[in-house]
Design a protein around this motif. Structure first.
Motif, PDB file in Angstrom:
ATOM      1  N   LEU A 136      -0.898  -8.478  13.526  1.00 53.66           N
ATOM      2  CA  LEU A 136      -1.733  -9.444  12.811  1.00 53.66           C
ATOM      3  C   LEU A 136      -0.950 -10.651  12.336  1.00 53.66           C
ATOM      4  N   GLU A 137       0.362 -10.565  12.465  1.00 51.64           N
ATOM      5  CA  GLU A 137       1.219 -11.649  12.000  1.00 51.64           C
ATOM      6  C   GLU A 137       0.920 -12.962  12.710  1.00 51.64           C
ATOM      7  N   ASP A 138       0.378 -12.866  13.943  1.00 51.51           N
ATOM      8  CA  ASP A 138       0.103 -14.075  14.709  1.00 51.51           C
ATOM      9  C   ASP A 138      -1.274 -14.677  14.421  1.00 51.51           C
TER      10      ASP A 138
ATOM     11  N   ALA B 171       6.000  -3.996  -3.059  1.00 50.33           N
ATOM     12  CA  ALA B 171       6.181  -3.946  -4.516  1.00 50.33           C
ATOM     13  C   ALA B 171       7.015  -5.121  -5.021  1.00 50.33           C
ATOM     14  N   ARG B 172       7.842  -5.678  -4.160  1.00 51.73           N
ATOM     15  CA  ARG B 172       8.660  -6.829  -4.569  1.00 51.73           C
ATOM     16  C   ARG B 172       7.824  -8.086  -4.701  1.00 51.73           C
ATOM     17  N   ALA B 173       6.799  -8.194  -3.868  1.00 50.79           N
ATOM     18  CA  ALA B 173       5.910  -9.359  -3.918  1.00 50.79           C
ATOM     19  C   ALA B 173       4.819  -9.174  -4.970  1.00 50.79           C
TER      20      ALA B 173
ATOM     21  N   ALA C 161       3.804   1.990  -2.553  1.00 52.66           N
ATOM     22  CA  ALA C 161       4.471   0.773  -2.998  1.00 52.66           C
ATOM     23  C   ALA C 161       5.816   0.716  -2.283  1.00 52.66           C
ATOM     24  N   ASN C 162       5.855  -0.100  -1.224  1.00 47.68           N
ATOM     25  CA  ASN C 162       7.071  -0.163  -0.404  1.00 47.68           C
ATOM     26  C   ASN C 162       8.063  -1.175  -0.988  1.00 47.68           C
ATOM     27  N   LYS C 163       9.266  -1.126  -0.476  1.00 43.06           N
ATOM     28  CA  LYS C 163      10.383  -1.997  -0.903  1.00 43.06           C
ATOM     29  C   LYS C 163      10.784  -1.669  -2.336  1.00 43.06           C
ATOM     30  N   CYS C 164      10.693  -0.395  -2.697  1.00 37.76           N
ATOM     31  CA  CYS C 164      10.974   0.058  -4.060  1.00 37.76           C
ATOM     32  C   CYS C 164      12.419   0.491  -4.269  1.00 37.76           C
ATOM     33  N   GLU C 165      13.284   0.242  -3.271  1.00 35.24           N
ATOM     34  CA  GLU C 165      14.689   0.564  -3.528  1.00 35.24           C
ATOM     35  C   GLU C 165      15.216  -0.378  -4.625  1.00 35.24           C
ATOM     36  N   GLY C 166      16.119   0.111  -5.421  1.00 35.71           N
ATOM     37  CA  GLY C 166      16.620  -0.706  -6.532  1.00 35.71           C
ATOM     38  C   GLY C 166      15.554  -0.903  -7.597  1.00 35.71           C
TER      39      GLY C 166
ATOM     40  N   VAL D 294       8.167   3.961  -2.329  1.00 32.03           N
ATOM     41  CA  VAL D 294       8.967   4.288  -1.138  1.00 32.03           C
ATOM     42  C   VAL D 294       9.828   3.086  -0.759  1.00 32.03           C
ATOM     43  N   SER D 295      10.806   3.344   0.067  1.00 29.12           N
ATOM     44  CA  SER D 295      11.531   2.272   0.745  1.00 29.12           C
ATOM     45  C   SER D 295      11.620   2.657   2.213  1.00 29.12           C
ATOM     46  N   ALA D 296      10.770   2.025   3.009  1.00 28.73           N
ATOM     47  CA  ALA D 296      10.755   2.332   4.444  1.00 28.73           C
ATOM     48  C   ALA D 296      12.101   1.989   5.065  1.00 28.73           C
ATOM     49  N   GLU D 297      12.673   0.894   4.597  1.00 23.41           N
ATOM     50  CA  GLU D 297      13.930   0.437   5.178  1.00 23.41           C
ATOM     51  C   GLU D 297      15.081   1.383   4.858  1.00 23.41           C
ATOM     52  N   HIS D 298      15.088   1.915   3.637  1.00 24.80           N
ATOM     53  CA  HIS D 298      16.204   2.755   3.207  1.00 24.80           C
ATOM     54  C   HIS D 298      15.880   4.248   3.278  1.00 24.80           C
TER      55      HIS D 298
ATOM     56  N   GLY E 148      -2.268  -2.308   5.862  1.00 21.85           N
ATOM     57  CA  GLY E 148      -1.838  -3.246   4.825  1.00 21.85           C
ATOM     58  C   GLY E 148      -1.660  -4.627   5.427  1.00 21.85           C
ATOM     59  N   ARG E 149      -1.571  -5.601   4.564  1.00 17.70           N
ATOM     60  CA  ARG E 149      -1.430  -6.993   5.026  1.00 17.70           C
ATOM     61  C   ARG E 149      -0.087  -7.185   5.749  1.00 17.70           C
ATOM     62  N   PRO E 150       0.059  -8.290   6.472  1.00 18.25           N
ATOM     63  CA  PRO E 150       1.324  -8.542   7.167  1.00 18.25           C
ATOM     64  C   PRO E 150       2.518  -8.553   6.218  1.00 18.25           C
ATOM     65  N   ASN E 151       3.635  -8.054   6.718  1.00 20.02           N
ATOM     66  CA  ASN E 151       4.937  -8.175   6.050  1.00 20.02           C
ATOM     67  C   ASN E 151       5.208  -7.174   4.927  1.00 20.02           C
ATOM     68  N   VAL E 152       4.328  -6.210   4.735  1.00 14.51           N
ATOM     69  CA  VAL E 152       4.569  -5.238   3.669  1.00 14.51           C
ATOM     70  C   VAL E 152       5.525  -4.125   4.118  1.00 14.51           C
ATOM     71  N   GLY E 153       5.758  -4.035   5.440  1.00 18.73           N
ATOM     72  CA  GLY E 153       6.694  -3.024   5.940  1.00 18.73           C
ATOM     73  C   GLY E 153       6.056  -1.906   6.744  1.00 18.73           C
ATOM     74  N   LYS E 154       4.850  -2.158   7.290  1.00 14.09           N
ATOM     75  CA  LYS E 154       4.155  -1.130   8.064  1.00 14.09           C
ATOM     76  C   LYS E 154       4.973  -0.672   9.269  1.00 14.09           C
ATOM     77  N   SER E 155       5.470  -1.656  10.046  1.00 11.97           N
ATOM     78  CA  SER E 155       6.191  -1.294  11.270  1.00 11.97           C
ATOM     79  C   SER E 155       7.526  -0.625  10.948  1.00 11.97           C
ATOM     80  N   THR E 156       8.131  -1.024   9.849  1.00 12.47           N
ATOM     81  CA  THR E 156       9.382  -0.391   9.428  1.00 12.47           C
ATOM     82  C   THR E 156       9.132   1.077   9.086  1.00 12.47           C
ATOM     83  N   LEU E 157       8.021   1.341   8.394  1.00 11.87           N
ATOM     84  CA  LEU E 157       7.679   2.736   8.077  1.00 11.87           C
ATOM     85  C   LEU E 157       7.333   3.506   9.348  1.00 11.87           C
TER      86      LEU E 157
END
Ligand code: GDP
Ligand code: MG
Length: 163
Positions: free
Chosen positions: A60-62, A92-94, A118-123, A144-148, A9-18
């Protein structure tokens, strides 16, 4: 060989968190080889009693905007080749972005099975993005919510069915 799941997935979607959630401290390799492989980490993933190998396509963020699409495509194609299953993450928030759509186009043609997450789906903030994700043509998105740590039992089912 071990069943392998690649996270893309593109940068910042939460790949590394998952990746960190699935692998925890069981990180196997941090590859410092120059080039594309520098951007990947792999480790031993675990959900409950289920074990599998996980690849995080990171770093890829760099990249500059100009080289980003080409590098993402190359890295994704390489990772897909050695994977049994791909987790394609969106934020999913973006909502769905043009880069997500570009990626989805590559993935729709891939031989490797793809599960759309679809990450960041908490709340509730992820609800519109979750519904938007259907239009990527990759089947029903799994919230999903990788963070939570939400949605991990659904990922368990997805991996077990694919295995
Ligand atoms: P990557 O670039 O795809 O590897 O994304 P990262 O894992 O580095 O995460 C990018 C940002 O999204 C970080 O600030 C994370 O804390 C955040 N993030 C990751 N997963 C979630 C989630 O489930 N919910 C929320 N709200 N933020 C998340
Ligand atoms: Mg990352």
């Amino acid at each position: 060989t071990e069943f392998t799941v690649v996270i893309i997935g593109r940068p910042n979607v939460g790949k590394s968190t998952l990746f960190n959630r699935l692998v925890g401290k069981r990180l196997a390799i941090v590859d410092d080889t120059p080039g594309v492989t520098r951007d990947r980490r792999e480790g031993s993933g675990k959900i409950s009693d289920l074990r599998f190998r996980v690849i995080d396509t990171a770093g890829l963020e760099d990249a500059t905007d100009h080289s980003l699409e080409a590098r993402m495509r190359r890295q994704t194609e390489m990772a897909l080749e050695e994977a049994d299953l791909a987790f394609f993450l969106i934020d999913a928030r973006a909502g769905v972005t043009p880069l997500d759509e570009h990626f989805a186009g590559v993935l729709r043609k891939a031989k490797t099975p793809v599960t759309l997450l679809a990450n960041k789906c908490e709340g509730r903030a992820g609800q519109p993005g979750l519904h938007e994700a259907f239009r990527l043509g990759l089947g029903e998105p799994v919230p999903v919510s990788a963070e939570h740590g939400e949605g991990m039992s659904d990922l368990y089912d997805v991996i077990r069915e694919a295995k």
